[in-house]
Design a protein around this motif. Sequence first.
Motif, PDB file in Angstrom:
ATOM      1  N   ASP A   1       2.539  -0.480  -5.284  1.00  0.00           N
ATOM      2  CA  ASP A   1       1.905  -1.785  -5.489  1.00  0.00           C
ATOM      3  C   ASP A   1       1.367  -2.338  -4.178  1.00  0.00           C
ATOM      4  O   ASP A   1       0.265  -2.911  -4.138  1.00  0.00           O
ATOM      5  N   ALA A   2       2.151  -2.186  -3.092  1.00  0.00           N
ATOM      6  CA  ALA A   2       1.701  -2.677  -1.790  1.00  0.00           C
ATOM      7  C   ALA A   2       0.467  -1.907  -1.326  1.00  0.00           C
ATOM      8  O   ALA A   2      -0.480  -2.504  -0.781  1.00  0.00           O
ATOM      9  N   VAL A   3       0.458  -0.603  -1.547  1.00  0.00           N
ATOM     10  CA  VAL A   3      -0.687   0.210  -1.147  1.00  0.00           C
ATOM     11  C   VAL A   3      -1.938  -0.193  -1.931  1.00  0.00           C
ATOM     12  O   VAL A   3      -3.021  -0.357  -1.357  1.00  0.00           O
ATOM     13  N   LYS A   4      -1.784  -0.361  -3.240  1.00  0.00           N
ATOM     14  CA  LYS A   4      -2.934  -0.759  -4.062  1.00  0.00           C
ATOM     15  C   LYS A   4      -3.455  -2.133  -3.643  1.00  0.00           C
ATOM     16  O   LYS A   4      -4.668  -2.352  -3.548  1.00  0.00           O
ATOM     17  N   HIS A   5      -2.521  -3.058  -3.388  1.00  0.00           N
ATOM     18  CA  HIS A   5      -2.914  -4.395  -2.938  1.00  0.00           C
ATOM     19  C   HIS A   5      -3.715  -4.307  -1.643  1.00  0.00           C
ATOM     20  O   HIS A   5      -4.767  -4.942  -1.500  1.00  0.00           O
ATOM     21  N   ALA A   6      -3.224  -3.509  -0.681  1.00  0.00           N
ATOM     22  CA  ALA A   6      -3.897  -3.379   0.612  1.00  0.00           C
ATOM     23  C   ALA A   6      -5.272  -2.741   0.461  1.00  0.00           C
ATOM     24  O   ALA A   6      -6.250  -3.179   1.083  1.00  0.00           O
ATOM     25  N   GLN A   7      -5.366  -1.695  -0.378  1.00  0.00           N
ATOM     26  CA  GLN A   7      -6.645  -1.005  -0.564  1.00  0.00           C
ATOM     27  C   GLN A   7      -7.720  -1.922  -1.123  1.00  0.00           C
ATOM     28  O   GLN A   7      -8.901  -1.805  -0.768  1.00  0.00           O
ATOM     29  N   LEU A   8      -7.323  -2.849  -2.003  1.00  0.00           N
ATOM     30  CA  LEU A   8      -8.292  -3.745  -2.634  1.00  0.00           C
ATOM     31  C   LEU A   8      -8.531  -5.025  -1.837  1.00  0.00           C
ATOM     32  O   LEU A   8      -9.516  -5.722  -2.058  1.00  0.00           O
ATOM     33  N   THR A   9      -7.608  -5.336  -0.903  1.00  0.00           N
ATOM     34  CA  THR A   9      -7.717  -6.578  -0.131  1.00  0.00           C
ATOM     35  C   THR A   9      -8.397  -6.368   1.211  1.00  0.00           C
ATOM     36  O   THR A   9      -9.171  -7.212   1.668  1.00  0.00           O
ATOM     37  N   TYR A  10      -8.098  -5.243   1.877  1.00  0.00           N
ATOM     38  CA  TYR A  10      -8.647  -4.971   3.215  1.00  0.00           C
ATOM     39  C   TYR A  10      -9.461  -3.675   3.168  1.00  0.00           C
ATOM     40  O   TYR A  10      -8.917  -2.611   2.875  1.00  0.00           O
ATOM     41  N   GLN A  11     -10.746  -3.803   3.439  1.00  0.00           N
ATOM     42  CA  GLN A  11     -11.618  -2.634   3.339  1.00  0.00           C
ATOM     43  C   GLN A  11     -12.529  -2.540   4.560  1.00  0.00           C
ATOM     44  O   GLN A  11     -13.105  -3.535   4.994  1.00  0.00           O
ATOM     45  N   ALA A  12     -12.602  -1.338   5.125  1.00  0.00           N
ATOM     46  CA  ALA A  12     -13.476  -1.051   6.270  1.00  0.00           C
ATOM     47  C   ALA A  12     -13.681   0.449   6.316  1.00  0.00           C
ATOM     48  O   ALA A  12     -12.842   1.212   5.820  1.00  0.00           O
ATOM     49  N   PRO A  13     -14.802   0.914   6.891  1.00  0.00           N
ATOM     50  CA  PRO A  13     -15.085   2.366   6.919  1.00  0.00           C
ATOM     51  C   PRO A  13     -14.009   3.176   7.639  1.00  0.00           C
ATOM     52  O   PRO A  13     -13.792   4.347   7.307  1.00  0.00           O
ATOM     53  N   ASN A  14     -13.343   2.578   8.621  1.00  0.00           N
ATOM     54  CA  ASN A  14     -12.350   3.319   9.414  1.00  0.00           C
ATOM     55  C   ASN A  14     -10.905   2.991   9.004  1.00  0.00           C
ATOM     56  O   ASN A  14      -9.966   3.288   9.749  1.00  0.00           O
ATOM     57  N   LEU A  15     -10.744   2.391   7.823  1.00  0.00           N
ATOM     58  CA  LEU A  15      -9.428   1.914   7.389  1.00  0.00           C
ATOM     59  C   LEU A  15      -9.045   2.531   6.055  1.00  0.00           C
ATOM     60  O   LEU A  15      -9.850   2.557   5.122  1.00  0.00           O
ATOM     61  N   GLU A  16      -7.812   3.048   5.951  1.00  0.00           N
ATOM     62  CA  GLU A  16      -7.325   3.547   4.666  1.00  0.00           C
ATOM     63  C   GLU A  16      -5.817   3.338   4.555  1.00  0.00           C
ATOM     64  O   GLU A  16      -5.105   3.204   5.556  1.00  0.00           O
ATOM     65  N   TYR A  17      -5.356   3.311   3.317  1.00  0.00           N
ATOM     66  CA  TYR A  17      -3.932   3.113   3.032  1.00  0.00           C
ATOM     67  C   TYR A  17      -3.445   4.253   2.140  1.00  0.00           C
ATOM     68  O   TYR A  17      -4.135   4.650   1.188  1.00  0.00           O
ATOM     69  N   ARG A  18      -2.255   4.786   2.444  1.00  0.00           N
ATOM     70  CA  ARG A  18      -1.697   5.900   1.685  1.00  0.00           C
ATOM     71  C   ARG A  18      -0.264   5.581   1.267  1.00  0.00           C
ATOM     72  O   ARG A  18       0.454   4.870   1.971  1.00  0.00           O
ATOM     73  N   ASN A  19       0.120   6.156   0.146  1.00  0.00           N
ATOM     74  CA  ASN A  19       1.494   5.999  -0.353  1.00  0.00           C
ATOM     75  C   ASN A  19       2.367   7.114   0.217  1.00  0.00           C
ATOM     76  O   ASN A  19       2.028   8.306   0.134  1.00  0.00           O
ATOM     77  N   GLY A  20       3.493   6.745   0.837  1.00  0.00           N
ATOM     78  CA  GLY A  20       4.392   7.739   1.413  1.00  0.00           C
ATOM     79  C   GLY A  20       5.550   7.064   2.121  1.00  0.00           C
ATOM     80  O   GLY A  20       5.589   5.840   2.257  1.00  0.00           O
ATOM     81  N   SER A  21       6.498   7.876   2.583  1.00  0.00           N
ATOM     82  CA  SER A  21       7.685   7.343   3.255  1.00  0.00           C
ATOM     83  C   SER A  21       7.667   7.738   4.726  1.00  0.00           C
ATOM     84  O   SER A  21       6.948   8.658   5.135  1.00  0.00           O
ATOM     85  N   CYS A  22       8.512   7.069   5.504  1.00  0.00           N
ATOM     86  CA  CYS A  22       8.567   7.357   6.935  1.00  0.00           C
ATOM     87  C   CYS A  22       9.277   8.678   7.214  1.00  0.00           C
ATOM     88  O   CYS A  22       9.197   9.199   8.330  1.00  0.00           O
ATOM     89  N   ALA A  23       9.970   9.224   6.221  1.00  0.00           N
ATOM     90  CA  ALA A  23      10.634  10.522   6.388  1.00  0.00           C
ATOM     91  C   ALA A  23       9.764  11.668   5.893  1.00  0.00           C
ATOM     92  O   ALA A  23      10.126  12.838   6.045  1.00  0.00           O
ATOM     93  N   ALA A  24       8.618  11.334   5.288  1.00  0.00           N
ATOM     94  CA  ALA A  24       7.659  12.354   4.841  1.00  0.00           C
ATOM     95  C   ALA A  24       6.271  11.720   4.908  1.00  0.00           C
ATOM     96  O   ALA A  24       5.696  11.309   3.892  1.00  0.00           O
TER      97      ALA A  24
END
Length: 522
Positions: free
Chosen positions: A79-102
């Motif tokens: 949900d946080a990733v989807k929110h970020a993808q739709l709220t903050y957009q720029a050609p050099n910016l992306e958001y991915r779903n994952g954990s800090c251990a992988a």
Amino acid sequence: MNAQGLPEELQAPELEWSGERFIPGMPGVIVLEHLHRYAVAQNYAGGLCVLDIASGEGYGTSILAAVAHSAIGVDISPDAVKHAQLTYQAPNLEYRNGSCAAIPVESASIDLVVSFETIEHHDQHEAMMREIKRVLKPDGLLLISSPNKLEYSDVPGYDNPYHVKELYLDEFQQLLNQHFTHTALYGQRVLTASATVPMGSCDMAFKHFYDVRLPAAFDAQLHRPLYFLAFAGDVPLPDMGATLYEDFGTLDEPALQSSSFSAERTQSKLYMHHVGQTGYSEKDVLARPILLGGGKQNVKFTFQNRVAEIDHLRLDVTECPAVIRMESMRLLDAIGKTTWEWDGDTTIFRNMGEIQIHKLDDSSNEITLIATGGDPRFDFDLSPEVIQNIDVNWQLEIVLTPQKLSADEVNLDLSNQVGAGFLKITTLLNDKLSADEISLDLSNQVGTEFLKITTLLNEKTHLIEHKIDNELSYIHNDLMQEIKDLREKNTLLMQHLTEKEKILGIVKGHWSWRWVQKKIGL
């Protein structure tokens, strides 16, 4: 479709503040804490490939993307990733779903890894460090923060329910040293302070003066930091020096003077009593953070297990003296549908301790809770039907506005000067609650409002009389025990003296017989 005509898949999920992550627009010092860290990171992100681990709502990664060659935000919440993808957009910016251990990023592809307030939310610290090393280029750097367990939790006795494993300074330092050749640690804490800074470039020594009552009382580093901020890498590190963050856009001058700036963390606890259980147990409690002085808050307790056995609920609304305006309370099922809503009836609150409930406006459901101690609590007298319907993933939602009371405010002057007591309490309540929250008619002291205040005075007087009776009872019991102990000691002393007298008699008899023997020549 939403009101703007956007299809559902293009709507950013609404992220509510639960205490787990920072969301822009929240009140209080948390704004300064988070924006300061990203301001520091942005200073080193220019033209680099940057990775933001646990990017949350997405605002921080967007700040980095403004100067970086590329910025990737990774978060474990879809949900946080989807929110970020739709709220903050720029050609050099992306958001991915994952954990800090992988981490879903290629090896040796990142110049700067940023991870703020992440490490305390899990216990996979070694795996996290290995993954960070994997994605970093050989000359890459890590900028990471962590709460100072001593000052964050131990000293205030605070337990953040979202924190899994907090670290002390030596533990944080040791973890970084095991994985990186170079490390540099900094302290962070929001202060109400005055700064003096050289007018021009120079090598500046840092002094933190913290008590004018103690001559020359200062530290050569930040006094009692609440958070640690560390640079780590296998190449020489930049010297960050001492930094100051001032945000005119988020906290203007009036806001700095408001209670929200000095908000304090505490928590509300919902205890669940189960069939056949004796009393309430810390094993069956749901805890949620609240900010005293942080404005209106939506507190949600989520039921997770053993719900079929619940027969009573108890709310410890805060952990210190406070004035709390409670606007609403309801039960939500797993899909967010209201199954029960409080109608303003204060008779459902039973077995109250260290708390007083006042309803100053019969036309509204709102009530004012005055917590007078460190363990304010009450039971919910809900019908068996309501309790028995509670299921897994249901929520108890409470909308409240809490404000801390100081010790001087709790210990009100309850002398015979009722007028002074009246003015003191009305002033206190008007200071603590805004005009739309409570309006006391000070011009009509013999009217309804005066009766409400005198009722409060009488209740407070009764509590103090009860406390005095208890103290006198304790003193009487202590005195009686001391008298008993003295009598027992006196008896032992007399027995001891009798034994001594017997020994003395034997000694005297012995020496008298020796004298007779000597005289008669025996």
